[in-house]
Design a protein around this motif. Structure first.
Motif, PDB file in Angstrom:
ATOM      1  N   ARG A  45       0.832  -1.197   0.000  1.00 13.06           N
ATOM      2  CA  ARG A  45       0.000   0.000   0.000  1.00 13.06           C
ATOM      3  C   ARG A  45       0.871   1.254   0.000  1.00 13.06           C
ATOM      4  O   ARG A  45       1.974   1.244   0.543  1.00 13.06           O
ATOM      5  CB  ARG A  45      -0.908   0.019   1.231  1.00 13.06           C
ATOM      6  CG  ARG A  45      -1.908  -1.133   1.248  1.00 13.06           C
ATOM      7  CD  ARG A  45      -2.744  -1.120   2.510  1.00 13.06           C
ATOM      8  NE  ARG A  45      -3.692  -2.226   2.529  1.00 13.06           N
ATOM      9  CZ  ARG A  45      -3.411  -3.444   2.953  1.00 13.06           C
ATOM     10  NH1 ARG A  45      -2.195  -3.711   3.402  1.00 13.06           N
ATOM     11  NH2 ARG A  45      -4.320  -4.395   2.939  1.00 13.06           N
ATOM     12  N   VAL A  46       0.339   2.315  -0.577  1.00  5.34           N
ATOM     13  CA  VAL A  46       1.023   3.594  -0.543  1.00  5.34           C
ATOM     14  C   VAL A  46       0.983   4.116   0.893  1.00  5.34           C
ATOM     15  O   VAL A  46      -0.055   4.064   1.562  1.00  5.34           O
ATOM     16  CB  VAL A  46       0.352   4.601  -1.499  1.00  5.34           C
ATOM     17  CG1 VAL A  46       1.036   5.956  -1.423  1.00  5.34           C
ATOM     18  CG2 VAL A  46       0.389   4.072  -2.921  1.00  5.34           C
ATOM     19  N   LYS A  47       2.107   4.628   1.359  1.00  6.54           N
ATOM     20  CA  LYS A  47       2.215   5.073   2.748  1.00  6.54           C
ATOM     21  C   LYS A  47       1.232   6.201   3.043  1.00  6.54           C
ATOM     22  O   LYS A  47       1.079   7.141   2.272  1.00  6.54           O
ATOM     23  CB  LYS A  47       3.641   5.559   3.016  1.00  6.54           C
ATOM     24  CG  LYS A  47       3.858   6.051   4.434  1.00  6.54           C
ATOM     25  CD  LYS A  47       5.254   6.603   4.610  1.00  6.54           C
ATOM     26  CE  LYS A  47       5.422   7.213   6.006  1.00  6.54           C
ATOM     27  NZ  LYS A  47       6.749   7.839   6.174  1.00  6.54           N
ATOM     28  N   TYR A 122      -2.034  10.545  -3.869  1.00  8.00           N
ATOM     29  CA  TYR A 122      -2.908   9.564  -4.543  1.00  8.00           C
ATOM     30  C   TYR A 122      -2.504   8.148  -4.145  1.00  8.00           C
ATOM     31  O   TYR A 122      -1.329   7.862  -3.895  1.00  8.00           O
ATOM     32  CB  TYR A 122      -2.809   9.719  -6.064  1.00  8.00           C
ATOM     33  CG  TYR A 122      -3.246  11.089  -6.547  1.00  8.00           C
ATOM     34  CD1 TYR A 122      -4.591  11.429  -6.646  1.00  8.00           C
ATOM     35  CD2 TYR A 122      -2.300  12.055  -6.883  1.00  8.00           C
ATOM     36  CE1 TYR A 122      -4.990  12.686  -7.072  1.00  8.00           C
ATOM     37  CE2 TYR A 122      -2.678  13.322  -7.313  1.00  8.00           C
ATOM     38  CZ  TYR A 122      -4.025  13.633  -7.399  1.00  8.00           C
ATOM     39  OH  TYR A 122      -4.416  14.883  -7.819  1.00  8.00           O
ATOM     40  N   ASN A 123      -3.478   7.245  -4.137  1.00  6.24           N
ATOM     41  CA  ASN A 123      -3.188   5.854  -3.781  1.00  6.24           C
ATOM     42  C   ASN A 123      -3.816   4.866  -4.754  1.00  6.24           C
ATOM     43  O   ASN A 123      -3.866   3.669  -4.476  1.00  6.24           O
ATOM     44  CB  ASN A 123      -3.658   5.549  -2.357  1.00  6.24           C
ATOM     45  CG  ASN A 123      -5.180   5.650  -2.206  1.00  6.24           C
ATOM     46  OD1 ASN A 123      -5.874   6.101  -3.122  1.00  6.24           O
ATOM     47  ND2 ASN A 123      -5.693   5.246  -1.048  1.00  6.24           N
ATOM     48  N   GLY A 124      -4.299   5.374  -5.896  1.00  2.00           N
ATOM     49  CA  GLY A 124      -4.981   4.496  -6.845  1.00  2.00           C
ATOM     50  C   GLY A 124      -4.273   4.415  -8.175  1.00  2.00           C
ATOM     51  O   GLY A 124      -3.069   4.145  -8.247  1.00  2.00           O
ATOM     52  N   THR A 125      -5.028   4.644  -9.233  1.00  2.00           N
ATOM     53  CA  THR A 125      -4.526   4.608 -10.605  1.00  2.00           C
ATOM     54  C   THR A 125      -4.720   5.999 -11.214  1.00  2.00           C
ATOM     55  O   THR A 125      -5.292   6.890 -10.563  1.00  2.00           O
ATOM     56  CB  THR A 125      -5.317   3.585 -11.427  1.00  2.00           C
ATOM     57  OG1 THR A 125      -6.669   4.082 -11.585  1.00  2.00           O
ATOM     58  CG2 THR A 125      -5.340   2.216 -10.746  1.00  2.00           C
ATOM     59  N   PRO A 126      -4.272   6.226 -12.455  1.00  2.00           N
ATOM     60  CA  PRO A 126      -4.546   7.529 -13.087  1.00  2.00           C
ATOM     61  C   PRO A 126      -6.027   7.867 -13.132  1.00  2.00           C
ATOM     62  O   PRO A 126      -6.399   9.044 -13.181  1.00  2.00           O
ATOM     63  CB  PRO A 126      -3.966   7.353 -14.495  1.00  2.00           C
ATOM     64  CG  PRO A 126      -2.843   6.385 -14.307  1.00  2.00           C
ATOM     65  CD  PRO A 126      -3.354   5.407 -13.280  1.00  2.00           C
ATOM     66  N   GLY A 127      -6.899   6.848 -13.076  1.00  2.65           N
ATOM     67  CA  GLY A 127      -8.328   7.096 -13.048  1.00  2.65           C
ATOM     68  C   GLY A 127      -8.754   7.899 -11.831  1.00  2.65           C
ATOM     69  O   GLY A 127      -9.795   8.570 -11.850  1.00  2.65           O
ATOM     70  N   ALA A 172       1.859   4.586  -7.915  1.00  2.00           N
ATOM     71  CA  ALA A 172       0.943   5.656  -7.516  1.00  2.00           C
ATOM     72  C   ALA A 172       1.661   6.837  -6.879  1.00  2.00           C
ATOM     73  O   ALA A 172       1.135   7.950  -6.858  1.00  2.00           O
ATOM     74  CB  ALA A 172      -0.109   5.107  -6.545  1.00  2.00           C
ATOM     75  N   GLN A 173       2.865   6.619  -6.357  1.00  2.00           N
ATOM     76  CA  GLN A 173       3.582   7.709  -5.701  1.00  2.00           C
ATOM     77  C   GLN A 173       3.935   8.845  -6.667  1.00  2.00           C
ATOM     78  O   GLN A 173       4.171   9.973  -6.232  1.00  2.00           O
ATOM     79  CB  GLN A 173       4.852   7.167  -5.037  1.00  2.00           C
ATOM     80  CG  GLN A 173       4.567   6.242  -3.866  1.00  2.00           C
ATOM     81  CD  GLN A 173       5.810   5.581  -3.311  1.00  2.00           C
ATOM     82  OE1 GLN A 173       6.849   5.529  -3.957  1.00  2.00           O
ATOM     83  NE2 GLN A 173       5.709   5.077  -2.089  1.00  2.00           N
ATOM     84  N   ALA A 174       3.948   8.576  -7.958  1.00  2.00           N
ATOM     85  CA  ALA A 174       4.298   9.605  -8.944  1.00  2.00           C
ATOM     86  C   ALA A 174       3.075  10.188  -9.643  1.00  2.00           C
ATOM     87  O   ALA A 174       3.229  10.988 -10.567  1.00  2.00           O
ATOM     88  CB  ALA A 174       5.259   9.019  -9.981  1.00  2.00           C
TER      89      ALA A 174
END
Length: 389
Positions: A45-47, A122-127, A172-174
């Motif tokens: 998971r993204v922190k 953000y923690n998902g996708t480009p969507g 997702a971090q970027a």
């Protein structure tokens, strides 16, 4: 019997022996843990943190914590009762709470919701940003690496940015930088590399700190060529910066398509220095951190065959031939900023260096998003002239 008398009666040789044994146990324990983190670190998971949300109008009130008090902007995603996303402005103390104003909102961020808040935004996708993308994969010799392909706004398949996450990181971090990439006119390919989360495991699952991972970026350039792209830039974060610079080594050339520039955000340029620094980061005395660091390097090499010289990008700097855009935060506790200072000194002819006051590791964008975006867009216009025109 007094305490002083008892101390005088202690066998000094035995005491020194126990002290040396205790020191050795501490060094070995620290080294084994450090080696394991160095070789295998990855996250699912993204922190971020889970917090209750209080909302009043366009302001959000959050419990005080290191994440909610972080300088610059943060992102917040409500978990209950419904999904949404918001970008929050800089923090202001409001009694025992932290108040942040909503800068952008998609969906609804309701009062009383439980939410994920993070400096990674953000923690998902480009969507999650309302941007169309293609979930794809990059074929390599060791398996297919998951990737996101975001076409240029114009639809033209001319230039592409290969975006490379860091050690234990995720794509997702970027996503914070995706709007700027889109405005610049380039397409993007957010890639993963071997032994990272979601990517194929190779051998014992050990990372090589930029060396073999560079082969996966070369495969991404092959993907871009097959998709119709004619030129590329590389964009690496933390260890991803080392991966990007490893691609510049002569053994990887010629490239499937030309690489005309490299952008680096808080890159890991010298792993020996990084390992030593992270020992001291946890309050270990300097002399002990040096001993632990040296033994971590020994264990990593013994277990994986890692050659630290191969991923020493400061030693390799004289051989770089493309422009480099470099950001590093002055509060980075993960990768010492002195490494980027050294790269800028070694190659002032190539490096455009932005030393970001107060920024933590790969959080330079958060301090001043508009400034960071403008620097990124200007660099892309310089190394990929005519893009988006």
């Amino acid at each position: 019997m007094s305490i002083l008398t008892r101390i005088r009666q202690i066998n000094r040789r035995r005491a020194l022996g126990w002290a040396a044994f205790s020191y050795a146990v501490a060094v070995l324990s620290g080294a084994f843990l450090g080696a394991e983190i160095t070789l295998r670190s990855k996250t699912r998971r993204v922190k971020g943190e889970f917090v209750p949300v209080g909302r009043r109008g366009n302001s959000v009130y959050l419990p005080a914590s290191p994440e909610t008090l972080s300088r610059g902007v943060v992102g917040i995603v409500p978990l209950l009762p419904n999904k949404g996303h918001a970008v929050l402005g800089p923090p202001k103390l409001a009694g025992t709470l932290v108040r942040r104003d909503i800068l952008e909102e998609r969906g609804v961020l309701p009062n009383g919701s439980l939410a994920w808040v993070s400096t990674f935004v953000y923690n998902g996708t480009p969507g999650q940003l309302g941007i169309d993308y293609e979930a794809t994969s990059v074929h390599t010799e060791v398996g297919n690496m998951p990737a996101w392909h975001i076409p240029a706004v114009s639809g033209e398949r001319d230039a592409i940015a290969i975006v490379i996450h860091g050690h234990g990181g995720q794509r997702a971090q970027a996503l914070r930088m995706l709007p700027a990439l889109r405005r610049s006119g380039v397409a993007s390919l957010f890639v993963t590399f071997r032994n990272a989360h979601g990517a194929p495991r190779v051998g014992k699952g050990y990372l090589s700190l930029g060396d073999s991972e560079a082969e996966d970026v070369i495969a991404a350039l092959d993907w871009a060529k097959a998709a119709g792209y004619g030129r590329a830039m590389l964009y690496g974060f933390s260890m991803g910066g080392n991966v990007a610079l490893s691609v510049l080594r002569p053994r990887h050339q010629p490239y499937p398509i030309p690489v005309t520039g490299v952008a680096l955000d808080c890159p890991a340029l010298d792993w020996r220095d990084t390992i030593r620094s992270n020992g001291q980061r946890y309050g270990i005395p300097g002399f002990m951190a040096r001993h632990i660091g040296n033994f971590v390097q020994y264990l990593v090499t013994r277990r994986s065959g890692q050659d630290f010289d191969v991923v020493d990008q400061l030693a390799a700097a004289p051989g770089f031939r493309v422009p480099i855009l470099l950001w590093h935060g002055t509060r980075d506790a993960t990768i010492p900023i002195r490494q980027s200072d050294a790269l800028a000194r070694l190659r002032p002819d190539l490096v455009e260096y932005h030393r970001v006051e107060g920024a933590k590791h790969i959080r330079c964008w958060n301090i001043d998003p508009a400034k960071y975006d403008a620097e990124l867009e200007a660099f892309i216009g310089r190394v990929l002239p005519g893009v988006g025109v």
